[in-house]
Motif scaffolding. Sequence first.
Motif, short mmCIF file in Angstrom:
data_model
loop_
_atom_site.label_atom_id
_atom_site.label_comp_id
_atom_site.label_asym_id
_atom_site.label_seq_id
_atom_site.Cartn_x
_atom_site.Cartn_y
_atom_site.Cartn_z
N ILE A 63 55.05 39.27 24.50
CA ILE A 63 55.97 39.18 25.83
C ILE A 63 55.13 39.15 27.03
CG2 ILE A 63 57.59 40.50 27.04
CD1 ILE A 63 58.56 39.61 24.33
N LEU A 64 55.40 38.61 27.98
CA LEU A 64 54.72 38.49 29.20
C LEU A 64 55.94 38.23 30.39
CD1 LEU A 64 51.58 38.46 29.71
CD2 LEU A 64 51.73 35.91 30.04
N THR A 65 55.67 39.23 31.34
CA THR A 65 56.70 39.49 32.37
C THR A 65 56.47 39.05 33.82
OG1 THR A 65 56.23 41.93 32.68
CG2 THR A 65 57.40 41.28 30.90
N LEU A 71 51.96 31.67 34.42
CA LEU A 71 51.67 30.47 34.36
C LEU A 71 50.29 30.30 34.15
CD1 LEU A 71 53.34 29.75 38.08
CD2 LEU A 71 53.68 28.22 36.10
N ARG A 72 49.29 31.11 34.41
CA ARG A 72 48.09 31.30 33.98
C ARG A 72 48.00 30.87 32.23
NH1 ARG A 72 46.71 36.04 37.78
NH2 ARG A 72 45.62 35.15 39.67
N TYR A 73 48.89 31.75 31.56
CA TYR A 73 48.87 31.99 30.31
C TYR A 73 48.99 30.42 29.51
CZ TYR A 73 50.53 32.85 25.55
OH TYR A 73 50.79 32.97 24.19
N LEU A 74 50.20 30.05 30.12
CA LEU A 74 50.77 28.56 29.59
C LEU A 74 49.74 27.45 29.91
CD1 LEU A 74 54.47 28.77 30.91
CD2 LEU A 74 53.84 29.19 28.53
N SER A 75 48.95 27.64 31.15
CA SER A 75 48.06 26.58 31.46
C SER A 75 46.84 26.55 30.51
CB SER A 75 47.52 26.93 32.90
OG SER A 75 48.47 26.45 33.95
#
Length: 233
Positions: A63-65, A71-75
């Motif tokens: 979980i990331l809130t 956005l950093r994680y997805l990138s």
Amino acid sequence: MVLQLYFDLLSQPSRAIYIFLRVNNIQFEAKEVSLRKGEQYTEEFKKLNPFSKVPFINDDGFILTESVAILRYLSLKYHVAEYWYPKSDVKAQARVDEYLNWQHQNIRFIESSIFREKVIVPRQEKKPINQSRVDQAKAILSVNIGLLETYYLNGRPFLCGKDISVTDILAVCELMQLVAVKEEDIYQSNDVVAAWIERVKSRLQPHFDLAHANLYAMRERFIRSQSSQKANL
């Protein structure tokens, strides 16, 4: 398990992450949450996100809130094009991070204050719009929009350089919230910023307009409500 995005497209950062996923062809399960109906306060929701806010992601139990962290994680996880969030150039990455840290108080908070004063507060308190508070927030936001031109853009086509990045999506989605309350003149009066917004919108189509359809409809409702109030005076 496929990535799950919990969002409400009337939420600025929700739109930013939704558009980012669509533009980069990242598969996800859409979990729409109605903030107006208070669905973020249900016990089911709080088990996943105790902060009772959107957006957030559930990536197979991770979980990331926070929108910036998302956005950093997805990138990084999905190895999107380098321009979205630079990885090999430490200075380019620092420039993106600089804006991501600056925008919370200087764009998001001020812009949201205008929206709250024109939509949320009058509904909650059953009072007319406090135009003095709106004008104060507009004056501050106007100064900060000037900084978008002179510091962040500074002659460049996008906020952090020659190509689009996550900063541009976040920033434009925030400023577009002003459209819902007929305050877009705050950024349209700055020719450089207005041109940059159109550049970003064009780059993100057709996903941009699809993500903002509810916001455009909200603008029409706001206009009708204001006309009705004037007619009753």
